[in-house]
Write a protein that holds these residues in place. Structure first.
Motif, PDB file in Angstrom:
ATOM      1  N   GLU A  81       3.877 -49.324  -2.568  1.00 40.43           N
ATOM      2  CA  GLU A  81       4.459 -48.555  -3.676  1.00 40.43           C
ATOM      3  C   GLU A  81       5.935 -48.889  -3.849  1.00 40.43           C
ATOM      4  OE1 GLU A  81       4.944 -43.944  -5.236  1.00 40.43           O
ATOM      5  OE2 GLU A  81       4.081 -44.318  -3.259  1.00 40.43           O
ATOM      6  N   ALA A  82       6.661 -49.018  -2.751  1.00 38.68           N
ATOM      7  CA  ALA A  82       8.084 -49.362  -2.826  1.00 38.68           C
ATOM      8  C   ALA A  82       8.284 -50.739  -3.455  1.00 38.68           C
ATOM      9  CB  ALA A  82       8.710 -49.318  -1.433  1.00 38.68           C
ATOM     10  N   PHE A  83       7.462 -51.692  -3.071  1.00 33.56           N
ATOM     11  CA  PHE A  83       7.588 -53.045  -3.626  1.00 33.56           C
ATOM     12  C   PHE A  83       7.180 -53.121  -5.099  1.00 33.56           C
ATOM     13  CE2 PHE A  83       8.135 -54.625   0.674  1.00 33.56           C
ATOM     14  CZ  PHE A  83       9.022 -55.665   0.471  1.00 33.56           C
ATOM     15  N   SER A  84       6.453 -52.130  -5.574  1.00 31.26           N
ATOM     16  CA  SER A  84       6.045 -52.148  -6.985  1.00 31.26           C
ATOM     17  C   SER A  84       7.239 -52.030  -7.924  1.00 31.26           C
ATOM     18  CB  SER A  84       5.043 -51.028  -7.262  1.00 31.26           C
ATOM     19  OG  SER A  84       5.693 -49.762  -7.241  1.00 31.26           O
ATOM     20  N   ARG A  85       8.381 -51.581  -7.422  1.00 28.58           N
ATOM     21  CA  ARG A  85       9.581 -51.435  -8.258  1.00 28.58           C
ATOM     22  C   ARG A  85      10.548 -52.609  -8.133  1.00 28.58           C
ATOM     23  NH1 ARG A  85      10.979 -45.094  -8.784  1.00 28.58           N
ATOM     24  NH2 ARG A  85       8.818 -44.415  -8.893  1.00 28.58           N
ATOM     25  N   MET A  86      10.170 -53.602  -7.360  1.00 26.49           N
ATOM     26  CA  MET A  86      11.056 -54.750  -7.142  1.00 26.49           C
ATOM     27  C   MET A  86      10.689 -55.879  -8.102  1.00 26.49           C
ATOM     28  SD  MET A  86      11.849 -56.755  -3.617  1.00 26.49           S
ATOM     29  CE  MET A  86      10.822 -58.191  -3.792  1.00 26.49           C
ATOM     30  N   GLU A  87      11.714 -56.566  -8.592  1.00 26.00           N
ATOM     31  CA  GLU A  87      11.513 -57.702  -9.482  1.00 26.00           C
ATOM     32  C   GLU A  87      12.534 -58.784  -9.120  1.00 26.00           C
ATOM     33  OE1 GLU A  87      11.477 -57.984 -14.189  1.00 26.00           O
ATOM     34  OE2 GLU A  87      10.420 -56.193 -13.440  1.00 26.00           O
ATOM     35  N   ILE A  88      12.108 -60.017  -9.136  1.00 17.67           N
ATOM     36  CA  ILE A  88      12.989 -61.144  -8.803  1.00 17.67           C
ATOM     37  C   ILE A  88      13.459 -61.790 -10.095  1.00 17.67           C
ATOM     38  CG2 ILE A  88      13.137 -63.342  -7.575  1.00 17.67           C
ATOM     39  CD1 ILE A  88      10.582 -62.171  -5.980  1.00 17.67           C
ATOM     40  N   MET A 143      16.715 -35.147 -19.545  1.00 18.69           N
ATOM     41  CA  MET A 143      16.263 -36.131 -18.570  1.00 18.69           C
ATOM     42  C   MET A 143      17.467 -36.979 -18.142  1.00 18.69           C
ATOM     43  SD  MET A 143      13.511 -39.201 -19.073  1.00 18.69           S
ATOM     44  CE  MET A 143      12.034 -38.354 -18.611  1.00 18.69           C
ATOM     45  N   ALA A 144      17.565 -37.234 -16.858  1.00 16.16           N
ATOM     46  CA  ALA A 144      18.663 -38.049 -16.310  1.00 16.16           C
ATOM     47  C   ALA A 144      18.488 -39.503 -16.732  1.00 16.16           C
ATOM     48  CB  ALA A 144      18.669 -37.938 -14.795  1.00 16.16           C
ATOM     49  N   PRO A 145      19.599 -40.229 -16.844  1.00 19.82           N
ATOM     50  CA  PRO A 145      19.475 -41.652 -17.210  1.00 19.82           C
ATOM     51  C   PRO A 145      18.738 -42.432 -16.126  1.00 19.82           C
ATOM     52  CG  PRO A 145      21.712 -41.158 -16.538  1.00 19.82           C
ATOM     53  CD  PRO A 145      20.975 -39.845 -16.587  1.00 19.82           C
ATOM     54  N   LYS A 146      18.090 -43.511 -16.533  1.00 17.62           N
ATOM     55  CA  LYS A 146      17.418 -44.368 -15.562  1.00 17.62           C
ATOM     56  C   LYS A 146      18.459 -45.101 -14.730  1.00 17.62           C
ATOM     57  CE  LYS A 146      12.934 -45.137 -17.546  1.00 17.62           C
ATOM     58  NZ  LYS A 146      11.929 -46.121 -17.919  1.00 17.62           N
ATOM     59  N   ILE A 147      18.127 -45.263 -13.463  1.00 21.08           N
ATOM     60  CA  ILE A 147      19.014 -45.937 -12.513  1.00 21.08           C
ATOM     61  C   ILE A 147      18.334 -47.216 -12.050  1.00 21.08           C
ATOM     62  CG2 ILE A 147      20.189 -45.751 -10.283  1.00 21.08           C
ATOM     63  CD1 ILE A 147      21.227 -43.797 -12.498  1.00 21.08           C
ATOM     64  N   TYR A 148      19.089 -48.304 -12.097  1.00 21.24           N
ATOM     65  CA  TYR A 148      18.619 -49.612 -11.655  1.00 21.24           C
ATOM     66  C   TYR A 148      19.599 -50.133 -10.608  1.00 21.24           C
ATOM     67  CZ  TYR A 148      15.896 -49.429 -15.962  1.00 21.24           C
ATOM     68  OH  TYR A 148      15.030 -49.055 -16.947  1.00 21.24           O
ATOM     69  N   ILE A 149      19.096 -50.969  -9.706  1.00 20.96           N
ATOM     70  CA  ILE A 149      19.987 -51.630  -8.753  1.00 20.96           C
ATOM     71  C   ILE A 149      19.678 -53.122  -8.745  1.00 20.96           C
ATOM     72  CG2 ILE A 149      20.329 -49.586  -7.303  1.00 20.96           C
ATOM     73  CD1 ILE A 149      18.390 -50.785  -5.263  1.00 20.96           C
ATOM     74  N   ALA A 150      20.703 -53.902  -8.437  1.00 18.36           N
ATOM     75  CA  ALA A 150      20.536 -55.357  -8.332  1.00 18.36           C
ATOM     76  C   ALA A 150      21.210 -55.827  -7.061  1.00 18.36           C
ATOM     77  CB  ALA A 150      21.139 -56.055  -9.539  1.00 18.36           C
ATOM     78  N   LEU A 151      20.473 -56.574  -6.263  1.00 18.11           N
ATOM     79  CA  LEU A 151      21.005 -57.206  -5.062  1.00 18.11           C
ATOM     80  C   LEU A 151      21.320 -58.647  -5.433  1.00 18.11           C
ATOM     81  CD1 LEU A 151      21.636 -57.068  -2.040  1.00 18.11           C
ATOM     82  CD2 LEU A 151      19.278 -57.798  -1.618  1.00 18.11           C
ATOM     83  N   LEU A 152      22.610 -58.961  -5.461  1.00 16.35           N
ATOM     84  CA  LEU A 152      23.068 -60.264  -5.948  1.00 16.35           C
ATOM     85  C   LEU A 152      23.317 -61.246  -4.809  1.00 16.35           C
ATOM     86  CD1 LEU A 152      25.280 -58.441  -8.388  1.00 16.35           C
ATOM     87  CD2 LEU A 152      23.835 -60.304  -9.148  1.00 16.35           C
ATOM     88  N   LEU A 199      12.930 -46.508  -3.904  1.00 19.70           N
ATOM     89  CA  LEU A 199      11.854 -45.588  -4.253  1.00 19.70           C
ATOM     90  C   LEU A 199      12.210 -44.164  -3.837  1.00 19.70           C
ATOM     91  CD1 LEU A 199       9.039 -45.099  -5.411  1.00 19.70           C
ATOM     92  CD2 LEU A 199       8.109 -45.665  -3.153  1.00 19.70           C
ATOM     93  N   THR A 200      12.780 -44.016  -2.657  1.00 17.76           N
ATOM     94  CA  THR A 200      13.155 -42.692  -2.155  1.00 17.76           C
ATOM     95  C   THR A 200      14.107 -41.972  -3.098  1.00 17.76           C
ATOM     96  OG1 THR A 200      12.829 -43.378   0.148  1.00 17.76           O
ATOM     97  CG2 THR A 200      14.264 -41.475  -0.223  1.00 17.76           C
ATOM     98  N   TYR A 201      15.030 -42.717  -3.708  1.00 13.16           N
ATOM     99  CA  TYR A 201      16.044 -42.097  -4.564  1.00 13.16           C
ATOM    100  C   TYR A 201      15.755 -42.253  -6.055  1.00 13.16           C
ATOM    101  CZ  TYR A 201      18.596 -41.080  -0.389  1.00 13.16           C
ATOM    102  OH  TYR A 201      18.947 -40.564   0.835  1.00 13.16           O
ATOM    103  N   GLY A 202      14.527 -42.618  -6.409  1.00 15.19           N
ATOM    104  CA  GLY A 202      14.126 -42.617  -7.805  1.00 15.19           C
ATOM    105  C   GLY A 202      14.669 -43.747  -8.655  1.00 15.19           C
ATOM    106  N   VAL A 203      14.996 -44.866  -8.044  1.00 14.36           N
ATOM    107  CA  VAL A 203      15.478 -46.023  -8.797  1.00 14.36           C
ATOM    108  C   VAL A 203      14.325 -46.585  -9.624  1.00 14.36           C
ATOM    109  CG1 VAL A 203      16.329 -48.397  -8.543  1.00 14.36           C
ATOM    110  CG2 VAL A 203      17.310 -46.560  -7.151  1.00 14.36           C
ATOM    111  N   ALA A 204      14.595 -46.847 -10.896  1.00  7.78           N
ATOM    112  CA  ALA A 204      13.545 -47.339 -11.802  1.00  7.78           C
ATOM    113  C   ALA A 204      13.110 -48.758 -11.469  1.00  7.78           C
ATOM    114  CB  ALA A 204      14.036 -47.273 -13.252  1.00  7.78           C
TER     115      ALA A 204
END
Length: 181
Positions: free
Chosen positions: A80-87, A1-10, A39-44
């Motif tokens: 669905e896309a917003f379900s992966r966003m956290e502030i 399994m590939a590692p989980k990918i996260y992004i942060a907008l600073l 969401l399109t690119y599988g970001v956790a």
């Protein structure tokens, strides 16, 4: 399994055009477009980092709107896309939530710790720890923030000398180069 990918907008700590450390404003466009790209690119998880209460309230209003039951009925793909966003108020909060990620900063400038897209793709394929990609707003992340990163991704370059993409465009290009087919 590939590692989980996260992004942060600073939005903090970043520079303004005078190289002063500031906190930038959250934009609805960034929230919407980056959430859909993530969401399109599988970001956790897509973290939006801003310490200002008024900015957090603004972003939370948008997030709550898209998490409502009515939104799922009217526009389930956006919901669905917003379900992966956290502030989060700080990068440290996001790092704590993830655990022990490999931190990859992005920059429009080539820096000493720059790694090519191909080299990073090879590292990611080896699996292991999760990766957290940092995207700055304003005139870029502070030197302190860049120093915290394990590596800095080589900049996205176009055909000419102009190099000032919107963060939305940069996120989409970078995720596609690293995780697209």
């Amino acid at each position: 399994m590939a590692p989980k990918i996260y992004i942060a907008l600073l939005h903090h700590p970043v520079y303004n055009k005078r190289k002063e450390v500031v906190t930038t404003c959250i934009t609805g466009f960034d929230l919407h477009d980056i959430a859909r790209t993530a969401l399109t690119y599988g970001v956790a998880k897509y973290f939006v980092i801003n310490p200002l209460p008024a900015q957090i309230k603004f972003a939370q209003r948008i997030l709550n709107c898209w998490k409502s039951e009515k939104s799922f009925v009217n526009n389930w793909t956006r919901a669905e896309a917003f379900s992966r966003m956290e502030i989060k108020k700080s990068l440290d909060e996001a790092i704590k939530k993830i655990g022990n990620p490999i931190i990859v900063a992005t920059s429009a400038r080539r820096l000493n710790k720059s790694v090519s897209f191909d080299a990073l793709k090879a590292k990611i394929k080896k699996r292991g720890r999760p990766y957290l990609f940092l995207f700055g707003t304003g005139w870029g992340m502070t030197e302190e923030l860049l120093d915290r990163a394990d590596m800095v991704l080589a900049p996205v370059k176009g055909r000419g000398s102009y190099n000032h993409l919107s963060v939305r465009a940069a996120v989409a290009i970078i995720l596609d180069r690293l995780f697209g087919r």
